[in-house]
Motif scaffolding. Sequence first.
Motif, PDB file in Angstrom:
ATOM      1  N   VAL A 116       0.831  -1.202   0.000  1.00 19.73           N
ATOM      2  CA  VAL A 116       0.000   0.000   0.000  1.00 19.73           C
ATOM      3  C   VAL A 116       0.866   1.252   0.000  1.00 19.73           C
ATOM      4  CG1 VAL A 116      -1.779   1.274   1.278  1.00 19.73           C
ATOM      5  CG2 VAL A 116      -1.766  -1.230   1.331  1.00 19.73           C
ATOM      6  N   ASN A 117       0.564   2.167  -0.918  1.00 17.96           N
ATOM      7  CA  ASN A 117       1.175   3.492  -0.908  1.00 17.96           C
ATOM      8  C   ASN A 117       0.122   4.467  -0.407  1.00 17.96           C
ATOM      9  OD1 ASN A 117       2.373   5.945  -1.286  1.00 17.96           O
ATOM     10  ND2 ASN A 117       2.945   5.592  -3.411  1.00 17.96           N
ATOM     11  N   ARG A 118       0.219   4.838   0.855  1.00 19.34           N
ATOM     12  CA  ARG A 118      -0.766   5.749   1.464  1.00 19.34           C
ATOM     13  C   ARG A 118      -0.645   7.162   0.904  1.00 19.34           C
ATOM     14  NH1 ARG A 118      -1.829   4.705   7.787  1.00 19.34           N
ATOM     15  NH2 ARG A 118      -2.367   2.519   7.646  1.00 19.34           N
ATOM     16  N   ARG A 119       0.469   7.476   0.278  1.00 18.49           N
ATOM     17  CA  ARG A 119       0.685   8.825  -0.251  1.00 18.49           C
ATOM     18  C   ARG A 119       0.241   8.960  -1.705  1.00 18.49           C
ATOM     19  NH1 ARG A 119       6.640  10.445   1.990  1.00 18.49           N
ATOM     20  NH2 ARG A 119       6.264   9.871   4.145  1.00 18.49           N
ATOM     21  N   SER A 120      -0.555   8.057  -2.169  1.00 15.89           N
ATOM     22  CA  SER A 120      -0.925   8.049  -3.581  1.00 15.89           C
ATOM     23  C   SER A 120      -1.846   9.196  -3.969  1.00 15.89           C
ATOM     24  CB  SER A 120      -1.589   6.719  -3.939  1.00 15.89           C
ATOM     25  OG  SER A 120      -2.806   6.595  -3.242  1.00 15.89           O
ATOM     26  N   GLY A 121      -2.369   9.936  -3.000  1.00 12.15           N
ATOM     27  CA  GLY A 121      -3.217  11.060  -3.300  1.00 12.15           C
ATOM     28  C   GLY A 121      -4.692  10.732  -3.337  1.00 12.15           C
ATOM     29  N   PHE A 122      -5.040   9.489  -3.141  1.00 12.30           N
ATOM     30  CA  PHE A 122      -6.448   9.101  -3.136  1.00 12.30           C
ATOM     31  C   PHE A 122      -7.118   9.568  -1.852  1.00 12.30           C
ATOM     32  CE2 PHE A 122      -4.934   5.937  -6.176  1.00 12.30           C
ATOM     33  CZ  PHE A 122      -5.900   6.058  -7.155  1.00 12.30           C
ATOM     34  N   MET A 123      -8.369   9.859  -1.967  1.00 15.14           N
ATOM     35  CA  MET A 123      -9.167  10.202  -0.789  1.00 15.14           C
ATOM     36  C   MET A 123      -9.864   8.936  -0.314  1.00 15.14           C
ATOM     37  SD  MET A 123      -8.639  13.186  -0.143  1.00 15.14           S
ATOM     38  CE  MET A 123      -8.648  14.901  -0.499  1.00 15.14           C
ATOM     39  N   TRP A 124      -9.100   7.994   0.150  1.00 12.11           N
ATOM     40  CA  TRP A 124      -9.664   6.734   0.595  1.00 12.11           C
ATOM     41  C   TRP A 124      -9.185   6.429   1.998  1.00 12.11           C
ATOM     42  CZ3 TRP A 124      -5.536   3.492   1.428  1.00 12.11           C
ATOM     43  CH2 TRP A 124      -4.387   3.737   0.680  1.00 12.11           C
ATOM     44  N   SER A 125      -9.893   5.559   2.610  1.00 10.11           N
ATOM     45  CA  SER A 125      -9.575   5.147   3.962  1.00 10.11           C
ATOM     46  C   SER A 125      -8.913   3.774   3.916  1.00 10.11           C
ATOM     47  CB  SER A 125     -10.860   5.089   4.780  1.00 10.11           C
ATOM     48  OG  SER A 125     -10.675   4.330   5.951  1.00 10.11           O
ATOM     49  N   PHE A 126      -7.717   3.665   4.479  1.00  9.83           N
ATOM     50  CA  PHE A 126      -7.046   2.374   4.516  1.00  9.83           C
ATOM     51  C   PHE A 126      -7.900   1.346   5.248  1.00  9.83           C
ATOM     52  CE2 PHE A 126      -4.386  -0.693   6.780  1.00  9.83           C
ATOM     53  CZ  PHE A 126      -3.953  -1.410   5.691  1.00  9.83           C
ATOM     54  N   LYS A 127      -8.567   1.774   6.287  1.00 15.75           N
ATOM     55  CA  LYS A 127      -9.388   0.836   7.069  1.00 15.75           C
ATOM     56  C   LYS A 127     -10.456   0.176   6.189  1.00 15.75           C
ATOM     57  CE  LYS A 127     -11.642   0.336  11.438  1.00 15.75           C
ATOM     58  NZ  LYS A 127     -11.160   0.516  12.769  1.00 15.75           N
ATOM     59  N   LYS A 128     -11.108   0.948   5.323  1.00 17.01           N
ATOM     60  CA  LYS A 128     -12.136   0.370   4.437  1.00 17.01           C
ATOM     61  C   LYS A 128     -11.508  -0.591   3.431  1.00 17.01           C
ATOM     62  CE  LYS A 128     -15.861   3.520   4.831  1.00 17.01           C
ATOM     63  NZ  LYS A 128     -17.000   2.773   5.238  1.00 17.01           N
ATOM     64  N   ILE A 129     -10.363  -0.221   2.890  1.00 17.36           N
ATOM     65  CA  ILE A 129      -9.674  -1.105   1.945  1.00 17.36           C
ATOM     66  C   ILE A 129      -9.223  -2.379   2.661  1.00 17.36           C
ATOM     67  CG2 ILE A 129      -7.568  -1.338   0.578  1.00 17.36           C
ATOM     68  CD1 ILE A 129      -8.022   1.532  -0.328  1.00 17.36           C
ATOM     69  N   GLN A 130      -8.681  -2.236   3.858  1.00 18.05           N
ATOM     70  CA  GLN A 130      -8.241  -3.398   4.621  1.00 18.05           C
ATOM     71  C   GLN A 130      -9.414  -4.332   4.909  1.00 18.05           C
ATOM     72  OE1 GLN A 130      -6.603  -2.602   8.509  1.00 18.05           O
ATOM     73  NE2 GLN A 130      -5.674  -4.632   8.619  1.00 18.05           N
ATOM     74  N   GLN A 131     -10.561  -3.783   5.252  1.00 23.84           N
ATOM     75  CA  GLN A 131     -11.741  -4.617   5.508  1.00 23.84           C
ATOM     76  C   GLN A 131     -12.114  -5.427   4.264  1.00 23.84           C
ATOM     77  OE1 GLN A 131     -14.566  -1.677   6.813  1.00 23.84           O
ATOM     78  NE2 GLN A 131     -13.955  -1.843   8.957  1.00 23.84           N
ATOM     79  N   ALA A 132     -12.041  -4.793   3.099  1.00 24.31           N
ATOM     80  CA  ALA A 132     -12.378  -5.495   1.855  1.00 24.31           C
ATOM     81  C   ALA A 132     -11.362  -6.604   1.569  1.00 24.31           C
ATOM     82  CB  ALA A 132     -12.422  -4.514   0.693  1.00 24.31           C
ATOM     83  N   PHE A 133     -10.073  -6.303   1.680  1.00 26.85           N
ATOM     84  CA  PHE A 133      -9.057  -7.335   1.443  1.00 26.85           C
ATOM     85  C   PHE A 133      -9.158  -8.458   2.465  1.00 26.85           C
ATOM     86  CE2 PHE A 133      -6.534  -4.096  -1.005  1.00 26.85           C
ATOM     87  CZ  PHE A 133      -6.549  -4.787  -2.196  1.00 26.85           C
ATOM     88  N   ASP A 134      -9.352  -8.100   3.726  1.00 29.88           N
ATOM     89  CA  ASP A 134      -9.479  -9.134   4.761  1.00 29.88           C
ATOM     90  C   ASP A 134     -10.679 -10.042   4.481  1.00 29.88           C
ATOM     91  OD1 ASP A 134      -7.277  -8.113   6.054  1.00 29.88           O
ATOM     92  OD2 ASP A 134      -8.401  -7.214   7.711  1.00 29.88           O
ATOM     93  N   ARG A 135     -11.751  -9.469   4.015  1.00 30.07           N
ATOM     94  CA  ARG A 135     -12.964 -10.250   3.753  1.00 30.07           C
ATOM     95  C   ARG A 135     -12.728 -11.327   2.687  1.00 30.07           C
ATOM     96  NH1 ARG A 135     -18.647  -7.631   1.763  1.00 30.07           N
ATOM     97  NH2 ARG A 135     -19.795  -9.576   1.622  1.00 30.07           N
ATOM     98  N   TYR A 136     -11.981 -10.988   1.653  1.00 31.52           N
ATOM     99  CA  TYR A 136     -11.794 -11.917   0.534  1.00 31.52           C
ATOM    100  C   TYR A 136     -10.467 -12.676   0.551  1.00 31.52           C
ATOM    101  CZ  TYR A 136     -15.970  -9.779  -1.308  1.00 31.52           C
ATOM    102  OH  TYR A 136     -17.261  -9.352  -1.458  1.00 31.52           O
ATOM    103  N   TRP A 137      -9.455 -12.146   1.214  1.00 34.77           N
ATOM    104  CA  TRP A 137      -8.130 -12.777   1.147  1.00 34.77           C
ATOM    105  C   TRP A 137      -7.660 -13.382   2.464  1.00 34.77           C
ATOM    106  CZ3 TRP A 137      -5.584 -13.831  -3.240  1.00 34.77           C
ATOM    107  CH2 TRP A 137      -6.004 -13.163  -4.390  1.00 34.77           C
ATOM    108  N   ASP A 138      -8.242 -12.985   3.599  1.00 35.40           N
ATOM    109  CA  ASP A 138      -7.809 -13.526   4.895  1.00 35.40           C
ATOM    110  C   ASP A 138      -8.585 -14.804   5.173  1.00 35.40           C
ATOM    111  OD1 ASP A 138      -6.490 -13.832   7.246  1.00 35.40           O
ATOM    112  OD2 ASP A 138      -7.581 -12.261   8.324  1.00 35.40           O
ATOM    113  N   THR A 139      -8.142 -15.876   4.509  1.00 34.29           N
ATOM    114  CA  THR A 139      -8.801 -17.172   4.595  1.00 34.29           C
ATOM    115  C   THR A 139      -7.813 -18.205   5.130  1.00 34.29           C
ATOM    116  OG1 THR A 139      -8.187 -17.733   2.325  1.00 34.29           O
ATOM    117  CG2 THR A 139     -10.295 -16.586   2.636  1.00 34.29           C
ATOM    118  N   PRO A 140      -8.303 -19.359   5.549  1.00 34.77           N
ATOM    119  CA  PRO A 140      -7.398 -20.370   6.109  1.00 34.77           C
ATOM    120  C   PRO A 140      -6.282 -20.815   5.160  1.00 34.77           C
ATOM    121  CG  PRO A 140      -9.659 -20.912   6.645  1.00 34.77           C
ATOM    122  CD  PRO A 140      -9.702 -19.759   5.677  1.00 34.77           C
ATOM    123  N   GLU A 141      -6.511 -20.739   3.841  1.00 32.49           N
ATOM    124  CA  GLU A 141      -5.479 -21.194   2.904  1.00 32.49           C
ATOM    125  C   GLU A 141      -4.488 -20.098   2.508  1.00 32.49           C
ATOM    126  OE1 GLU A 141      -9.186 -20.066   0.758  1.00 32.49           O
ATOM    127  OE2 GLU A 141      -8.835 -21.590   2.240  1.00 32.49           O
TER     128      GLU A 141
END
Length: 86
Positions: free
Chosen positions: A17-42
């Motif tokens: 993650v590049n937090r300085r990319s200039g986007f008006m986004w929240s890392f927490k929201k992005i992290q929630q999305a990635f965790d939902r789909y990628w944080d799996t047992p495998e």
Amino acid sequence: MKMANNNSGLKRVRILVNRRSGFMWSFKKIQQAFDRYWDTPENDLSYQFCKDPQDGAIKARRAVEKGCDVLLVVGGDGTVNTTGSA
């Protein structure tokens, strides 16, 4: 660049993650999305931050050399371009 062999049975997933990319986004929201789909047992999921596109390229190369199976990049055009080129 060839990926290193992973014998653990887990897929190593790194989110760079590049937090300085200039986007008006929240890392927490992005992290929630990635965790939902990628944080799996495998998957073995980890996050890493880069300071700028060049730092991202260095960290992308290092992730591949250390056996990362999937590298997801969050940032602007410069970050995506330099990490993809690496």
